[in-house]
Every structure is written in C-alpha cells, then in structure tokens.
Design a protein around this motif. Structure first.
Motif, PDB file in Angstrom:
ATOM      1  N   UNK A   1       0.828  -1.207   0.000  1.00 10.46           N
ATOM      2  CA  UNK A   1       0.000   0.000   0.000  1.00 10.46           C
ATOM      3  C   UNK A   1       0.863   1.258   0.000  1.00 10.46           C
ATOM      4  N   UNK A   2       1.921   1.238   0.792  1.00  7.14           N
ATOM      5  CA  UNK A   2       2.822   2.383   0.851  1.00  7.14           C
ATOM      6  C   UNK A   2       3.545   2.613  -0.466  1.00  7.14           C
ATOM      7  N   UNK A   3       3.954   1.521  -1.101  1.00  8.06           N
ATOM      8  CA  UNK A   3       4.666   1.661  -2.377  1.00  8.06           C
ATOM      9  C   UNK A   3       3.734   2.200  -3.464  1.00  8.06           C
TER      10      UNK A   3
ATOM     11  N   UNK B   1      -3.721   5.488   5.066  1.00  9.28           N
ATOM     12  CA  UNK B   1      -4.085   4.847   6.333  1.00  9.28           C
ATOM     13  C   UNK B   1      -3.786   3.347   6.286  1.00  9.28           C
ATOM     14  N   UNK B   2      -4.097   2.721   5.163  1.00  7.93           N
ATOM     15  CA  UNK B   2      -3.830   1.298   4.994  1.00  7.93           C
ATOM     16  C   UNK B   2      -2.338   1.024   5.091  1.00  7.93           C
TER      17      UNK B   2
ATOM     18  N   UNK C   1      -2.301  -7.522  -3.954  1.00 15.27           N
ATOM     19  CA  UNK C   1      -1.368  -7.759  -2.855  1.00 15.27           C
ATOM     20  C   UNK C   1      -1.798  -7.013  -1.595  1.00 15.27           C
ATOM     21  N   UNK C   2      -2.328  -5.812  -1.780  1.00 16.35           N
ATOM     22  CA  UNK C   2      -2.808  -5.033  -0.636  1.00 16.35           C
ATOM     23  C   UNK C   2      -3.979  -5.752   0.032  1.00 16.35           C
ATOM     24  N   UNK C   3      -4.895  -6.262  -0.764  1.00 15.32           N
ATOM     25  CA  UNK C   3      -6.027  -6.998  -0.196  1.00 15.32           C
ATOM     26  C   UNK C   3      -5.542  -8.219   0.591  1.00 15.32           C
ATOM     27  N   UNK C   4      -4.566  -8.913   0.040  1.00 19.91           N
ATOM     28  CA  UNK C   4      -4.035 -10.079   0.734  1.00 19.91           C
ATOM     29  C   UNK C   4      -3.368  -9.712   2.049  1.00 19.91           C
ATOM     30  N   UNK C   5      -2.633  -8.604   2.044  1.00 20.17           N
ATOM     31  CA  UNK C   5      -1.952  -8.164   3.264  1.00 20.17           C
ATOM     32  C   UNK C   5      -2.957  -7.722   4.325  1.00 20.17           C
TER      33      UNK C   5
ATOM     34  N   UNK D   1       3.071  -5.492   9.888  1.00 19.04           N
ATOM     35  CA  UNK D   1       3.887  -6.470   9.156  1.00 19.04           C
ATOM     36  C   UNK D   1       4.839  -5.796   8.172  1.00 19.04           C
ATOM     37  N   UNK D   2       5.798  -5.010   8.691  1.00 18.76           N
ATOM     38  CA  UNK D   2       6.730  -4.312   7.798  1.00 18.76           C
ATOM     39  C   UNK D   2       7.702  -5.279   7.108  1.00 18.76           C
TER      40      UNK D   2
END
Length: 253
Positions: free
Chosen positions: A9-11, A126-127, A64-68, A135-136
């Motif tokens: 999400x950050x990327x 926020x996500x 990938x964001x949804x999975x995380x 989980x960094x």
C-alpha cells in the motif's frame, strides 16, 4: 506526509503521488501514455519483457494489498475501511495496462485527476500505516538503492569486457541484468524480488564454478563482495551506513 515503503500500500501510494508530481496538470496527463510514464519512472533494463514485468507488477499491487489486509488481526469492518477506495485505484491500474493516458488513470479514483486530494489516496495512506505497524518488510533507502544500481551496472560493464568463457559471461550478464532490474523494481515490488535475484546469481556461480573464471580475470573478489553486501542489507534490513564504513565504502567505490 510519511511514506511507508515496507508494504504494498505504501509503495503504490508513493508511486501514484510521484507520478502526479511529475505530471501535475490535465494537459500533461493527457499527453502521456500511463504505461510509458510508469516504465520510465521505474527504469527498465530488460526490453519488452522488462516493461511487461513492471506493468504486471504494478497492476498486481491492489491484489497484494487486499491479501496483506486480510492477514491483519483486525475485525472485518476495520479491514473494509482500510480497503475503501481501492476499487477505483485498481480500475486505474487496469487503465495503465490497457495503455490509456495518465489522466484516465488518475480520474479513475481522483476527481479531475487531482491525486493528492483524493479520498482513495488518503485511505491508501491509512492502509499503508496499518501494514507498516503490523507487518513491515525489509526496505532499502533511495540513496542505497541508487548506489546498488551503480554497483551492479559497473559489474556488468566489467564482466562484459572481461576475457571469460562465453557460457560464464552469458550466465553472469543474464543474472546481473535480472538483479539490476529487480533493484529498479524495488520501488513497487519491494525487496523480495531483489533477494530472489541475488540467490539466483549465487546459485549460478556455485553450479558453474564461475568463481574460478572470475578469479582468473581479477573479478571474483569484487563479485563476491557485492553479493555479500547485498545479502547483508537484505537479511538485516539495515542501510549501508548502519552496516559500517566497509560496506558504505564498497558501494561508493
């Protein structure tokens, strides 16, 4: 605004803001194909295959964001809140893949294409924070990434010019090219593909006994040091400066 690049999400959040900063108005956004803008921003060393890998990686980020988020220990309502706005961003990613202009990508989730003010970008921020907190992943700083790219590029030039058996030279250049592309792709894919490419290079050297041929032309110590340096940075999650002057000096040499 903080950017947490240790999660997808950050990327994606930083990539979208950086693209908007590079093309801030509607006229500029309509003049450039999103595919081209993304590939040029990331950097491509692998021709058409590299372009396709970059775009497919970008398009996969919402999934990938949804999975995380699904893996977070949050209730369903909180998870749904963290993912609000992601559908529009995902539509924008498909616009990238279908070679639409950048304005079409931005207006998929931002009114009039004004990305920084969009609710979707705020939600993505926020996500990103929640994933960063929970989980960094291992990250590499922009400065270290630039130094790594230069280091790999220098190795490629030296290997290309060295008097090596054709099979060894071809294998080394193929793996170094993959490593270089993975370094560029850290901006959206994170550090894991770089780690994978490093292990592939290490395995190839071991299987082919390339160390003997590289040693004969005076390159083995440099290649070995490069692999050790990357491995330290990826396994320990530390910057070159944190790992000491020896590592920092090698990257700058």
């Amino acid at each position: 605004m903080a950017h947490y690049l240790d999660n997808p999400a950050g990327r994606l959040h930083k990539l979208l803001l950086d693209l908007h900063e590079a093309f801030p108005n509607e006229q500029q956004q309509k003049a450039v194909q999103a595919w081209t803008a993304v590939v040029e921003f990331i950097g491509n060393e692998s021709g058409l295959a590299g372009e396709a890998a970059i775009i497919s990686g970008i398009v996969a980020l919402p999934s990938q964001i949804r999975g995380a988020v699904a893996a977070l220990s949050e209730d369903d309502e909180r998870k749904e809140h963290l993912l609000s706005g992601l559908d529009g961003i995902e539509r924008g990613m498909f616009q990238v893949a279908s070679r639409q202009h950048l304005f079409g990508v931005f207006t998929s989730f931002a009114t009039n294409g004004v990305v920084p003010q969009s609710a979707a970008i705020s939600s993505l921020s926020h996500c990103s924070y929640e994933l960063h907190r929970s989980m960094p992943e291992v990250t590499i700083s922009e400065d270290d990434l630039a130094r790594i790219v230069d280091m790999i590029s220098d190795l490629m030039s030296e290997v290309a010019e060295a008097d090596l058996p054709n099979a060894v030279k071809r294998a080394m250049l193929n793996h170094l090219t993959a490593l270089l592309q993975a370094a560029h792709n850290v901006r959206f894919a994170g550090s894991q593909p770089l780690d994978d490419a490093l292990w592939a290079l290490t395995g190839s050297v071991a299987r082919t006994n390339a160390d003997e041929d590289l040693g004969r032309v005076g390159l083995w110590e440099k290649v070995k040091k490069a692999m050790q340096t990357l491995n330290l940075m990826l396994s320990m999650g530390q910057t070159a400066a944190q790992l000491g002057q020896d590592v920092a000096g090698f990257l700058d040499s």
